[in-house]
Write a protein that holds these residues in place. Structure first.
Motif, short mmCIF file in Angstrom:
data_model
loop_
_atom_site.label_atom_id
_atom_site.label_comp_id
_atom_site.label_asym_id
_atom_site.label_seq_id
_atom_site.Cartn_x
_atom_site.Cartn_y
_atom_site.Cartn_z
N GLU A 266 75.61 -2.38 41.95
CA GLU A 266 74.83 -1.60 42.91
C GLU A 266 73.47 -1.30 42.30
OE1 GLU A 266 75.87 -0.79 45.88
OE2 GLU A 266 78.06 -0.90 45.83
N ASP A 267 72.56 -0.79 43.14
CA ASP A 267 71.22 -0.49 42.62
C ASP A 267 71.13 0.90 42.00
OD1 ASP A 267 71.28 1.14 44.84
OD2 ASP A 267 69.55 0.23 45.83
N CYS A 268 72.24 1.68 42.04
CA CYS A 268 72.20 3.01 41.45
C CYS A 268 73.60 3.47 41.07
CB CYS A 268 71.59 4.01 42.44
SG CYS A 268 71.38 5.68 41.79
N TYR A 269 73.69 4.12 39.90
CA TYR A 269 74.94 4.73 39.44
C TYR A 269 74.63 6.10 38.85
CZ TYR A 269 77.12 0.13 39.84
OH TYR A 269 77.59 -1.07 40.32
N ILE A 270 75.55 7.04 39.06
CA ILE A 270 75.45 8.35 38.42
C ILE A 270 76.31 8.33 37.16
CG2 ILE A 270 75.97 10.81 38.60
CD1 ILE A 270 75.36 10.67 41.56
N GLY A 271 75.73 8.76 36.04
CA GLY A 271 76.48 8.84 34.79
C GLY A 271 76.93 10.27 34.55
N ALA B 238 82.45 8.41 41.12
CA ALA B 238 83.38 7.51 41.82
C ALA B 238 82.88 6.08 41.86
CB ALA B 238 83.63 8.02 43.25
N ARG B 239 81.57 5.89 42.02
CA ARG B 239 81.05 4.52 42.11
C ARG B 239 81.25 3.78 40.79
NH1 ARG B 239 75.16 3.23 44.61
NH2 ARG B 239 76.33 3.68 46.53
N ALA B 240 80.94 4.42 39.67
CA ALA B 240 81.12 3.77 38.38
C ALA B 240 82.60 3.54 38.09
CB ALA B 240 80.49 4.62 37.27
N ARG B 241 83.42 4.51 38.45
CA ARG B 241 84.87 4.35 38.23
C ARG B 241 85.44 3.23 39.09
NH1 ARG B 241 88.75 6.85 35.91
NH2 ARG B 241 88.43 8.53 34.40
N ALA B 242 84.91 3.06 40.29
CA ALA B 242 85.39 1.99 41.17
C ALA B 242 85.11 0.62 40.56
CB ALA B 242 84.73 2.10 42.54
N LEU B 243 84.08 0.55 39.72
CA LEU B 243 83.77 -0.70 39.04
C LEU B 243 84.66 -0.92 37.83
CD1 LEU B 243 81.63 -2.99 39.41
CD2 LEU B 243 80.23 -1.80 37.71
N GLY B 244 85.33 0.15 37.39
CA GLY B 244 86.26 0.04 36.27
C GLY B 244 85.89 0.85 35.05
N TRP B 245 84.76 1.58 35.11
CA TRP B 245 84.36 2.39 33.96
C TRP B 245 85.24 3.63 33.85
CZ3 TRP B 245 81.76 7.36 34.01
CH2 TRP B 245 81.38 7.80 32.73
N VAL B 246 85.62 3.97 32.63
CA VAL B 246 86.43 5.16 32.36
C VAL B 246 85.76 5.92 31.21
CG1 VAL B 246 88.67 6.07 31.66
CG2 VAL B 246 88.54 4.03 33.11
N PRO B 247 85.40 7.17 31.39
CA PRO B 247 84.78 7.91 30.28
C PRO B 247 85.76 8.18 29.15
CG PRO B 247 85.17 9.38 32.13
CD PRO B 247 85.49 8.00 32.61
N GLN B 248 85.28 8.08 27.94
CA GLN B 248 86.09 8.39 26.77
C GLN B 248 86.38 9.89 26.69
OE1 GLN B 248 84.28 7.02 23.13
NE2 GLN B 248 85.71 8.12 21.81
#
Length: 285
Positions: free
Chosen positions: A213-218, A259-269
């Motif tokens: 996507e063109d934007c993600y919230i960290g 949610a957008r980053a997690r939907a891509l598969g990212w999981v915070p440590q």
């Protein structure tokens, strides 16, 4: 097939952590900053002042596969933000254009300051961006510059970064920091290692051919009222005294979603401030 290459512009705290993560994956990493002696081992240094339009003499001859613009303003006023985020990015894009270099993707590290919500509402990447302060306004200007650069770009809006060396809140709590409980002042956080990890995850996803996507919230999984964070830290650190003054944070209150980053598969440590601050405190003597 050779490993991807990345140029990290502003290779400081988060950028340095990103460099180390990518080096561990076998990527070729270049880092641009004023003092290249401070770069992590294994990073090819590019000494440059982003406020100077003069092309750096040690600019890479071959276009990097990826460009990460991850700077921090050295001067915290509107002029400083313009110099770091807008003029600096213009200079880097100009240096690329002069040599006909076009990375596969640009990641521009922005801030949640572009959001102006103040009533504790949940927001995501589609929320309105109407910042009243110069920091958010300049960041939006820089975001638009990145998106219009002609290079496929993704904006990564990081929330409150904390971690080793970023321990302002811990210091305040030790001094008896007071905050109001009502209305709750929601804050959003991300551990510095997770901020770098999200950038690395997005780079790896793009290199694997996944659409970004063109934007993600960290942000971590658990935006929380500042009063709750302070109460937890007081108990964890055994602080019993209170300061005489009650300090109220004057910035907006909002809850950012990952949610957008997690939907891509990212999981915070570090899914919440509890795990993150516990790790920081456990590492202290």
């Amino acid at each position: 097939m050779s490993s991807p290459s990345v140029l990290i512009v502003g290779c400081g705290d988060v950028g340095g952590r990103l460099a180390q993560q990518l080096l561990g994956l076998g990527w070729s990493v270049s880092g641009l900053r004023r003092n290249v002696a401070a770069l992590p081992a294994g990073v090819a240094g590019i000494a440059a002042d982003l406020e100077n339009p003069q092309w750096p003499t040690d600019w890479p001859l071959v276009a990097p596969d990826y460009l990460v613009y991850c700077v921090a303003a050295s001067q915290h006023d509107e002029a400083g933000y313009q110099a770091a985020y807008v003029q600096g990015l213009k200079h880097v894009l100009g240096w690329l254009a002069e040599r006909g270099q076009r990375p596969q993707r640009l990641l521009f590290v922005s801030s949640s300051s572009v959001f102006a919500q103040q009533d504790g509402e949940w927001i995501d990447e589609t929320a309105a961006t109407l910042p009243s302060g110069y920091s958010g306004q300049v960041m939006l200007q820089a975001e638009q510059l990145a998106l219009a650069s002609g290079i496929p770009a993704s904006i990564v809006r990081l929330t409150g970064i904390y971690g080793p060396g970023r321990e302002w809140l811990l210091s305040q709590v030790r001094q008896g920091y007071r905050v109001t409980e009502e209305p709750p002042l929601y804050g959003n956080r991300i551990h510095a290692e997770d901020a770098a990890g999200l950038l690395a995850f997005l780079l790896k996803a793009d290199a694997a051919g996944r659409a970004l996507e063109d934007c993600y919230i960290g942000v971590d999984d658990a935006p929380a009222p500042l009063a709750d964070v302070v109460a937890w830290l007081r108990e964890y650190m055994g602080v019993t005294h209170w300061s005489e003054q009650q300090r109220v944070r004057r910035t907006g209150s909002k809850r950012c979603s990952n949610a957008r980053a997690r939907a891509l598969g990212w999981v915070p440590q570090y899914p919440s401030y509890k795990e993150g601050y516990a790790a920081i405190l456990a590492a202290q003597p």
